[in-house]
Write a protein that holds these residues in place. Structure first.
Motif, PDB file in Angstrom:
ATOM      1  N   SER A   1      42.212  30.503  39.738  1.00  0.00           N
ATOM      2  CA  SER A   1      41.234  30.713  38.671  1.00  0.00           C
ATOM      3  C   SER A   1      40.265  31.829  39.022  1.00  0.00           C
ATOM      4  O   SER A   1      39.893  32.638  38.167  1.00  0.00           O
ATOM      5  N   LEU A   2      39.870  31.880  40.307  1.00  0.00           N
ATOM      6  CA  LEU A   2      38.957  32.932  40.748  1.00  0.00           C
ATOM      7  C   LEU A   2      39.613  34.303  40.619  1.00  0.00           C
ATOM      8  O   LEU A   2      38.979  35.272  40.187  1.00  0.00           O
ATOM      9  N   MET A   3      40.887  34.371  40.950  1.00  0.00           N
ATOM     10  CA  MET A   3      41.591  35.645  40.834  1.00  0.00           C
ATOM     11  C   MET A   3      41.717  36.061  39.369  1.00  0.00           C
ATOM     12  O   MET A   3      41.501  37.220  39.026  1.00  0.00           O
ATOM     13  N   THR A   4      42.060  35.122  38.525  1.00  0.00           N
ATOM     14  CA  THR A   4      42.173  35.411  37.092  1.00  0.00           C
ATOM     15  C   THR A   4      40.831  35.856  36.527  1.00  0.00           C
ATOM     16  O   THR A   4      40.742  36.840  35.776  1.00  0.00           O
ATOM     17  N   TYR A   5      39.777  35.140  36.891  1.00  0.00           N
ATOM     18  CA  TYR A   5      38.439  35.475  36.410  1.00  0.00           C
ATOM     19  C   TYR A   5      38.026  36.875  36.865  1.00  0.00           C
ATOM     20  O   TYR A   5      37.449  37.657  36.095  1.00  0.00           O
ATOM     21  N   THR A   6      38.324  37.194  38.128  1.00  0.00           N
ATOM     22  CA  THR A   6      37.973  38.514  38.659  1.00  0.00           C
ATOM     23  C   THR A   6      38.729  39.615  37.932  1.00  0.00           C
ATOM     24  O   THR A   6      38.160  40.664  37.584  1.00  0.00           O
ATOM     25  N   PHE A   7      40.021  39.402  37.704  1.00  0.00           N
ATOM     26  CA  PHE A   7      40.816  40.398  36.983  1.00  0.00           C
ATOM     27  C   PHE A   7      40.293  40.574  35.560  1.00  0.00           C
ATOM     28  O   PHE A   7      40.156  41.707  35.075  1.00  0.00           O
ATOM     29  N   GLU A   8      39.974  39.480  34.894  1.00  0.00           N
ATOM     30  CA  GLU A   8      39.459  39.566  33.525  1.00  0.00           C
ATOM     31  C   GLU A   8      38.099  40.266  33.495  1.00  0.00           C
ATOM     32  O   GLU A   8      37.788  40.997  32.544  1.00  0.00           O
ATOM     33  N   THR A   9      37.282  40.041  34.519  1.00  0.00           N
ATOM     34  CA  THR A   9      35.991  40.721  34.596  1.00  0.00           C
ATOM     35  C   THR A   9      36.195  42.227  34.748  1.00  0.00           C
ATOM     36  O   THR A   9      35.514  43.039  34.097  1.00  0.00           O
ATOM     37  N   PHE A  10      37.150  42.605  35.596  1.00  0.00           N
ATOM     38  CA  PHE A  10      37.428  44.029  35.794  1.00  0.00           C
ATOM     39  C   PHE A  10      37.970  44.674  34.517  1.00  0.00           C
ATOM     40  O   PHE A  10      37.560  45.780  34.157  1.00  0.00           O
ATOM     41  N   THR A  11      38.872  43.982  33.832  1.00  0.00           N
ATOM     42  CA  THR A  11      39.377  44.551  32.579  1.00  0.00           C
ATOM     43  C   THR A  11      38.255  44.639  31.549  1.00  0.00           C
ATOM     44  O   THR A  11      38.248  45.541  30.713  1.00  0.00           O
ATOM     45  N   GLY A  12      37.281  43.729  31.630  1.00  0.00           N
ATOM     46  CA  GLY A  12      36.114  43.805  30.731  1.00  0.00           C
ATOM     47  C   GLY A  12      35.279  45.039  31.033  1.00  0.00           C
ATOM     48  O   GLY A  12      34.762  45.691  30.108  1.00  0.00           O
ATOM     49  N   VAL A  13      35.158  45.383  32.312  1.00  0.00           N
ATOM     50  CA  VAL A  13      34.444  46.604  32.698  1.00  0.00           C
ATOM     51  C   VAL A  13      35.164  47.838  32.147  1.00  0.00           C
ATOM     52  O   VAL A  13      34.538  48.747  31.603  1.00  0.00           O
ATOM     53  N   LEU A  14      36.492  47.854  32.285  1.00  0.00           N
ATOM     54  CA  LEU A  14      37.271  48.976  31.739  1.00  0.00           C
ATOM     55  C   LEU A  14      37.087  49.084  30.217  1.00  0.00           C
ATOM     56  O   LEU A  14      37.000  50.182  29.678  1.00  0.00           O
ATOM     57  N   GLU A  15      37.030  47.928  29.576  1.00  0.00           N
ATOM     58  CA  GLU A  15      36.820  47.900  28.130  1.00  0.00           C
ATOM     59  C   GLU A  15      35.473  48.533  27.768  1.00  0.00           C
ATOM     60  O   GLU A  15      35.345  49.269  26.783  1.00  0.00           O
ATOM     61  N   LYS A  16      34.458  48.266  28.597  1.00  0.00           N
ATOM     62  CA  LYS A  16      33.121  48.787  28.334  1.00  0.00           C
ATOM     63  C   LYS A  16      33.049  50.303  28.488  1.00  0.00           C
ATOM     64  O   LYS A  16      32.277  50.968  27.767  1.00  0.00           O
ATOM     65  N   ILE A  17      33.812  50.863  29.425  1.00  0.00           N
ATOM     66  CA  ILE A  17      33.686  52.284  29.708  1.00  0.00           C
ATOM     67  C   ILE A  17      34.756  53.116  29.010  1.00  0.00           C
ATOM     68  O   ILE A  17      34.763  54.344  29.162  1.00  0.00           O
ATOM     69  N   ARG A  18      35.643  52.497  28.278  1.00  0.00           N
ATOM     70  CA  ARG A  18      36.729  53.264  27.631  1.00  0.00           C
ATOM     71  C   ARG A  18      36.211  54.163  26.516  1.00  0.00           C
ATOM     72  O   ARG A  18      35.133  53.960  25.994  1.00  0.00           O
TER      73      ARG A  18
END
Length: 211
Positions: A194-211
């Protein structure tokens, strides 16, 4: 099957045995501590037999890297079915994690161990085709994202390496067990997956913010 075909099949099977034995020994003992004799003993052949197929340990390590990166590129094989580049980039991250989790020893060998990089470079001619191809999939996807209007103002190689290094760090922490220790020590007590999934989703959220 003719005699020539049987000999060729035996040759390919023996080369695979050598590579698998070498991979296990490199992971257990380290590159420098593993000898051609060790590899030969593990497959119950003489060192001379190993030398028939590989001139030295460097060549064996190079062959293992070739195999590992071919495997990684194969995990990226379904990405072409995703037309939208940003969606493809996120799917690539998931495929990268899947490769690392399903092939942890190979991942560690091609991305974590220090010695292999030096020896692979000594075997390569002018380029490292397999590694270059794996990176190029990421880089070209980032370029396509920019052509679609995403990530404007970012240098594409810099952004590509930032994405790769983040994914590599996450996978390395998971494989090494460090992410599990963090999960155990966390007050929230998430399990490691779950921690790995959450971390990956957080990172993709960052990419979403800067796209």
């Amino acid at each position: 099957m003719g005699v020539a075909e049987r000999k060729e099949r035996h040759k390919e099977e023996l080369k695979k045995e050598i590579l698998m034995a070498a991979k296990e020994l490199f992971m257990e003992k380290g590159y420098e501590a593993t000898s051609i004799r060790n590899i030969a003993e593990k497959i119950e052949y003489s060192p001379a037999t190993v030398y028939l197929y590989y001139k030295d340990k460097d060549e064996i390590m190079h062959a293992l890297h070739q195999e590992g990166f071919k495997m990684l590129v194969a995990y990226f094989g379904t990405l072409n079915t995703i037309p939208e580049p940003f969606g493809r980039l996120i799917a690539m991250g998931r495929a990268y994690i899947q490769f690392a989790m399903e092939n942890p020893e190979m991942y560690e060998l091609i991305f974590v161990m220090k010695d292999p990089i030096d020896h692979v470079a000594s075997c390569a001619d002018d380029s490292w085709d397999e590694g270059d191809r794996a990176y190029d999939v990421l880089f070209q996807t980032v370029v396509e994202c920019q052509k679609s209007g995403d990530f404007q103002g970012f240098e594409p190689h810099g952004l590509s390496f930032t994405i790769w290094s983040t994914m590599h760090g996450l996978c390395s922490l998971r494989i090494s067990g460090h992410l599990g220790h963090v999960a155990e020590a966390s007050k929230v007590k998430p399990d490691v997956d779950s921690l790995m999934t959450y971390t990956f989703e957080t990172f993709t959220g960052v990419l979403e913010k800067i796209r």
